[in-house]
Design an enzyme around this catalytic site. Structure first.
Site, short mmCIF file in Angstrom:
data_model
loop_
_atom_site.label_atom_id
_atom_site.label_comp_id
_atom_site.label_asym_id
_atom_site.label_seq_id
_atom_site.Cartn_x
_atom_site.Cartn_y
_atom_site.Cartn_z
N LYS A 156 6.72 -11.04 -9.90
CA LYS A 156 7.38 -10.33 -8.57
C LYS A 156 7.59 -11.35 -7.67
O LYS A 156 8.77 -11.11 -6.97
CB LYS A 156 6.44 -9.10 -8.27
CG LYS A 156 6.62 -7.97 -9.12
CD LYS A 156 5.85 -6.79 -8.71
CE LYS A 156 5.69 -5.61 -9.67
NZ LYS A 156 4.79 -4.79 -9.10
N LYS A 207 0.05 12.34 1.33
CA LYS A 207 -0.99 13.24 0.39
C LYS A 207 -2.49 12.75 1.10
O LYS A 207 -3.46 13.41 0.52
CB LYS A 207 -0.99 12.34 -1.14
CG LYS A 207 0.40 12.69 -1.77
CD LYS A 207 0.28 12.13 -3.24
CE LYS A 207 1.59 12.33 -4.06
NZ LYS A 207 2.72 11.92 -3.14
N ALA A 243 0.75 -2.83 2.79
CA ALA A 243 1.59 -2.17 1.96
C ALA A 243 0.89 -2.00 0.67
O ALA A 243 1.24 -1.64 -0.56
CB ALA A 243 2.97 -2.43 1.84
N GLU A 263 2.64 -12.62 -9.49
CA GLU A 263 3.30 -14.12 -9.40
C GLU A 263 4.52 -13.83 -10.13
O GLU A 263 5.75 -14.44 -9.32
CB GLU A 263 2.60 -15.14 -10.33
CG GLU A 263 2.43 -14.74 -11.61
CD GLU A 263 2.16 -16.09 -12.49
OE1 GLU A 263 2.08 -17.17 -11.69
OE2 GLU A 263 1.65 -16.03 -13.45
N VAL A 268 -5.56 -8.13 -2.17
CA VAL A 268 -6.25 -7.86 -0.87
C VAL A 268 -7.69 -7.16 -1.16
O VAL A 268 -8.34 -7.36 -0.19
CB VAL A 268 -5.44 -6.45 -0.35
CG1 VAL A 268 -5.57 -5.09 -1.35
CG2 VAL A 268 -5.72 -6.16 1.18
#
Length: 278
Positions: A52, A153, A105, A50, A86
């Protein structure tokens, strides 16, 4: 042209960016708001942080008022913020119900963090994508495109971060079978210069403090590109990727030891090989 094809996908669409408050999410949001690829109907920034969300909302409000090169149209109407994780299936399901395009992302991307807490990496990097696929397939949600954001990676992975991102790619590739009305595509790129947690700002900080500059393995190779390069790769994959495709950009490479040596220059600072073992 490429931009025209991408506009066909973005113009008037409802876009969801999971992990949207991260380095890539912010640049992707800024690029989409600029109208370069057409103007979406809505962008939802989906993130569990929150603080950010608050910082990003303020930052973009100032940009919309002060920027001359980027004109934000109906800023408050287009950009929305959703505090959610997520990992939470119901939160993912609720966010997807009125979404046309998903950019996933959300990720744990720090190699040491994933190595020490592999279960946490699995929760975000594997089960998060699984939640997206499952929500779309089980509830028949008409999402047009899901873009999986991956990493170099994931190719022959030797660490947990790479392993979990490799499985994320497989989750989305398999998603094309589970939810055949949705196109699942991936974009895989290398280290983003000066992004949060990347090695260049870490080296700069270590050099400023007099060293040592820590290197996991001198033989390690890093591929570098800017956040704008990453966004271009993702947008190209969205416009041109077929089901199950993984787009990989050509990027300059450097041995990590050579990079450290160039940044140190003629300063009297030693390098220290650390390795990473949980």
């Amino acid at each position: 042209t490429m931009i025209t094809d991408q506009k066909r996908w973005v113009e008037g669409k409802r876009i969801l960016i999971t992990g949207g408050t991260g380095s890539l999410g912010k640049v992707l949001t800024r690029t989409l708001l600029s109208g370069k690829y057409g103007l979406p109907d809505r962008i939802t920034v989906f993130s569990r942080d929150e603080a950010k969300h608050h910082d990003m909302r303020l930052n973009f409000s100032h940009l919309s008022a002060a920027s001359e090169d980027i004109k934000y149209h109906d800023f408050e109407k287009i950009l929305r913020f959703r505090v959610a994780d997520v990992r939470d299936f119901n939160a993912v399901l609720a966010a997807l119900r009125d979404t046309d395009i998903v950019f996933n992302a959300a990720a744990l991307k720090q190699v040491p963090s994933c190595e020490y807490f592999p279960g946490e990496a699995v929760e975000t990097n594997i089960l998060g994508p699984r939640n997206i696929v499952r929500a779309i397939s089980q509830h028949n949600i008409p999402v047009e495109v899901v873009m999986g954001i991956s990493t170099d990676k994931a190719c022959h992975p030797v660490n947990v971060m790479g392993m979990t991102k490799a499985i994320q790619e497989r989750m989305f590739i398999a998603g094309n079978l589970d939810a055949p009305k949705t196109r699942f595509t991936c974009a895989r790129y290398g280290n983003v210069l000066a992004s949060r947690g990347s090695v260049v700002p870490l080296f700069h900080e270590q050099i400023k403090n007099g060293g040592p500059v820590t290197i996991t393995d001198p033989a390690m190779t890093r591929y570098f590109l800017t956040l704008d390069d990453a966004v271009e790769t993702i947008m190209a994959a969205m416009a041109y990727g077929d089901r199950g495709d993984t787009f990989i950009p050509k990027a300059p490479a450097s041995l990590i030891a050579m990079l450290a040596k160039r940044l140190i220059g003629d300063r009297d600072i030693e390098t220290k090989v650390t390795g990473i073992r949980p």
